[in-house]
Scaffold this motif. Structure first.
Motif, mmCIF file in Angstrom:
data_model
loop_
_atom_site.group_PDB
_atom_site.id
_atom_site.type_symbol
_atom_site.label_atom_id
_atom_site.label_comp_id
_atom_site.label_asym_id
_atom_site.label_seq_id
_atom_site.Cartn_x
_atom_site.Cartn_y
_atom_site.Cartn_z
ATOM 1 N N VAL A 1 -27.709 -92.820 -133.117
ATOM 2 C CA VAL A 1 -26.907 -93.744 -133.909
ATOM 3 C C VAL A 1 -25.661 -93.082 -134.495
ATOM 4 O O VAL A 1 -24.651 -93.757 -134.755
ATOM 5 N N ILE A 2 -25.674 -91.754 -134.687
ATOM 6 C CA ILE A 2 -24.528 -91.110 -135.329
ATOM 7 C C ILE A 2 -23.525 -90.545 -134.321
ATOM 8 O O ILE A 2 -22.471 -90.039 -134.715
ATOM 9 N N VAL A 3 -23.849 -90.608 -133.019
ATOM 10 C CA VAL A 3 -22.941 -90.034 -132.021
ATOM 11 C C VAL A 3 -21.533 -90.623 -132.106
ATOM 12 O O VAL A 3 -20.546 -89.885 -132.068
ATOM 13 N N PRO A 4 -21.373 -91.958 -132.252
ATOM 14 C CA PRO A 4 -20.007 -92.484 -132.341
ATOM 15 C C PRO A 4 -19.262 -92.063 -133.603
ATOM 16 O O PRO A 4 -18.038 -92.225 -133.679
ATOM 17 N N ALA A 5 -19.981 -91.546 -134.613
ATOM 18 C CA ALA A 5 -19.354 -91.204 -135.893
ATOM 19 C C ALA A 5 -18.893 -89.755 -135.966
ATOM 20 O O ALA A 5 -18.370 -89.336 -137.008
ATOM 21 N N VAL B 1 -24.309 -81.834 -136.375
ATOM 22 C CA VAL B 1 -25.065 -82.954 -136.916
ATOM 23 C C VAL B 1 -26.109 -83.427 -135.899
ATOM 24 O O VAL B 1 -27.199 -83.884 -136.270
ATOM 25 N N VAL B 2 -25.785 -83.299 -134.612
ATOM 26 C CA VAL B 2 -26.725 -83.665 -133.552
ATOM 27 C C VAL B 2 -27.703 -82.528 -133.292
ATOM 28 O O VAL B 2 -28.924 -82.738 -133.240
ATOM 29 N N SER B 3 -27.192 -81.309 -133.124
ATOM 30 C CA SER B 3 -28.050 -80.186 -132.763
ATOM 31 C C SER B 3 -29.034 -79.837 -133.882
ATOM 32 O O SER B 3 -30.174 -79.437 -133.621
ATOM 33 N N THR B 4 -28.615 -79.985 -135.145
ATOM 34 C CA THR B 4 -29.525 -79.722 -136.265
ATOM 35 C C THR B 4 -30.709 -80.681 -136.233
ATOM 36 O O THR B 4 -31.856 -80.303 -136.491
ATOM 37 N N TYR B 5 -30.440 -81.918 -135.906
ATOM 38 C CA TYR B 5 -31.498 -82.932 -135.788
ATOM 39 C C TYR B 5 -32.468 -82.555 -134.671
ATOM 40 O O TYR B 5 -33.695 -82.631 -134.843
ATOM 41 N N VAL C 1 -30.019 -97.240 -126.281
ATOM 42 C CA VAL C 1 -29.077 -98.212 -125.738
ATOM 43 C C VAL C 1 -28.269 -98.846 -126.871
ATOM 44 O O VAL C 1 -27.039 -98.905 -126.848
ATOM 45 N N PHE C 2 -28.985 -99.318 -127.900
ATOM 46 C CA PHE C 2 -28.324 -100.070 -128.962
ATOM 47 C C PHE C 2 -27.874 -99.204 -130.137
ATOM 48 O O PHE C 2 -26.965 -99.609 -130.880
ATOM 49 N N ALA C 3 -28.508 -98.045 -130.334
ATOM 50 C CA ALA C 3 -28.154 -97.213 -131.486
ATOM 51 C C ALA C 3 -26.674 -96.833 -131.520
ATOM 52 O O ALA C 3 -26.026 -96.971 -132.567
ATOM 53 N N PRO C 4 -26.079 -96.336 -130.413
ATOM 54 C CA PRO C 4 -24.652 -96.002 -130.482
ATOM 55 C C PRO C 4 -23.765 -97.221 -130.757
ATOM 56 O O PRO C 4 -22.735 -97.090 -131.434
ATOM 57 N N MET C 5 -24.149 -98.385 -130.240
ATOM 58 C CA MET C 5 -23.367 -99.595 -130.520
ATOM 59 C C MET C 5 -23.412 -99.927 -132.003
ATOM 60 O O MET C 5 -22.390 -100.232 -132.630
ATOM 61 N N LEU D 1 -20.858 -99.986 -137.380
ATOM 62 C CA LEU D 1 -20.983 -99.675 -138.803
ATOM 63 C C LEU D 1 -19.949 -98.633 -139.228
ATOM 64 O O LEU D 1 -19.312 -98.774 -140.282
ATOM 65 N N GLY D 2 -19.785 -97.587 -138.409
ATOM 66 C CA GLY D 2 -18.859 -96.519 -138.771
ATOM 67 C C GLY D 2 -17.427 -96.996 -138.866
ATOM 68 O O GLY D 2 -16.693 -96.635 -139.806
#
Length: 398
Positions: free
Chosen positions: A23-27, A45-49, A143-147, A152-153
């Motif tokens: 979900v945070i990839v687009p941000a 932010v991605v790799s720490t997760y 599929v929907f998380a990045p959208m 939102l971002g």
């Protein structure tokens, strides 16, 4: 046991983990702008997760075996909700990274506990079919998380992404509290002893079936992460498609995975687990050999790249859930530990292939494609470790 939890509930509990990552990839660009970081720092932010997921799952699996699935699941989701709020309030990168770490530490219990619950409440083919459907529903998350994250971002700021994550986590937490019975087998140990935990790990790691199924699952997902690490660059450089188009293509590939997982559920009912795995692994092996050859001879274009990748993702959906189910099937007294350890080992393979793809890619699409093919081909010897490569063999016979 008070009853069997809904597969929808187990799917949502499992799906929060990939949702939180995607979900945070687009941000990421918004973090660079608002927090004054570099792109490389924002990628943490991605790799720490991912690191948090890898570290937490073996421990959480053991805790599920010692104290029960329900209390550990509830505590984990409370941590996820609180950590999401911390992320939303962050004004510095280190606070955001700390929140992301604890998000992963908390939410990773969903996947571990759901797999253990399936093993507690279902046997053999029914358990494998349940994992296939859980995986199919889980496949909707990336599929929907990045959208959702992108919308939102852009309109409400990146903080709204974490507030939304906290709200979703609260809803799932409430459903678990109301509808999730304890399913841990009666008579299971109720204390946490380091020596017993280490003996459990040693027992699993010395079991060919556990290692084989874990590697089947791990290599399938490693192929997925090798593409994730380089796909946007390949599609922009070789096909001239921007990030928005890549997002649509990513969604299409995720749908192929969902279709494959659903198809795998039907195939298990008709053919059995062994034959379904042989079909999926065999088809993936053929595609893994032919895809690089086609790209070498015909060149890289949308057709030669997307058609075999889509087919491979469908095969991944057939194979991966059975690796998940198989890793916890043989030793029910260690179901939670097996779920956590196999997930963690699988994530290590994912991180390795993603790092290799990113490091080796320098503009030649054949390099990451070769890694994808290598990962999928590796499912053949992994399946051989389970004894299921031989025609007519099923898990009970292997």
């Amino acid at each position: 046991m008070a009853g069997r939890p809904s597969l929808v509930l187990l799917s949502l509990a499992s799906g929060l983990s990939p949702f939180g990552m995607a979900v945070i990839v687009p941000a990421l660009a918004l973090f660079v702008r608002d927090l004054g970081t570099t792109e490389a720092q924002a990628a943490l932010v991605v790799s720490t997760y991912l690191i948090g997921l890898t570290l937490a799952q073996p421990l959480l699996g053991t805790l599920c075996d010692r104290f029960g699935r329900r209390p550990v699941l509830l505590c984990g989701f409370v941590v996820f909700v609180v950590a999401s709020l911390v992320c939303a309030a962050a004004t510095e990168l280190w606070v955001l990274l700390l929140g992301r770490l604890f998000q992963a530490l908390g939410v990773s219990v969903g996947t571990v506990a759901a797999r253990a619950v399936v093993r507690d409440t279902r046997e053999g083919m029914e358990a494998a079919e349940a994992m296939a459907w859980i995986s199919a529903i889980m496949g909707v998350a990336p599929v929907f998380a990045p959208m959702i994250g992108g919308l939102l971002g852009v309109h409400f700021g990146w903080q709204s992404i974490f507030l939304f994550s906290a709200a979703v986590g609260t809803l799932v937490l409430g459903w678990v509290a109301l509808r999730m019975p304890e399913t841990r087998p009666a008579g299971a140990p109720a204390s946490l002893e380091i020596a017993a935990t280490l003996r459990g790990y040693a027992k699993l790691l010395s079991h060919r079936g556990f290692l084989g199924f874990t590697l089947v699952f791990g290599f399938c997902n490693a192929a997925f992460f090798a593409f994730l690490a380089t796909g946007a660059a390949i599609f922009e450089r070789d096909l001239g498609l921007g990030p928005d188009r890549f997002g649509l293509i990513w969604g299409a590939l995720s749908v192929a995975y969902i279709v494959g997982a659903a198809l795998g559920g039907f195939m298990i009912r008709r053919w059995g687990i062994g034959r379904t795995l042989r079909f999926g692994v065999g088809a993936a092996a053929v595609l893994s050999v032919t895809m690089p050859l086609v790209l070498l001879t015909a060149g890289v274009d949308a057709f030669t790249l997307l058609v075999p990748l889509t087919a491979l993702m469908a095969c991944n959906g057939i194979i991966g859930p059975q690796g998940l189910a198989g890793a916890v099937s043989d030793q029910p007294e260690l179901a939670g530990t097996a779920a956590g350890l196999s997930s963690s080992l699988g994530l290590l393979l994912c991180a390795l292939f993603a790092a290799l793809a990113g490091a080796l890619y320098s503009g030649n699409a054949l390099v990451p494609i070769g890694l994808i093919s290598l990962a999928m081909l590796a499912t053949l010897p992994a399946l051989g470790m389970t004894g299921l490569l031989r025609p007519g063999r099923e898990p009970a016979q292997a």
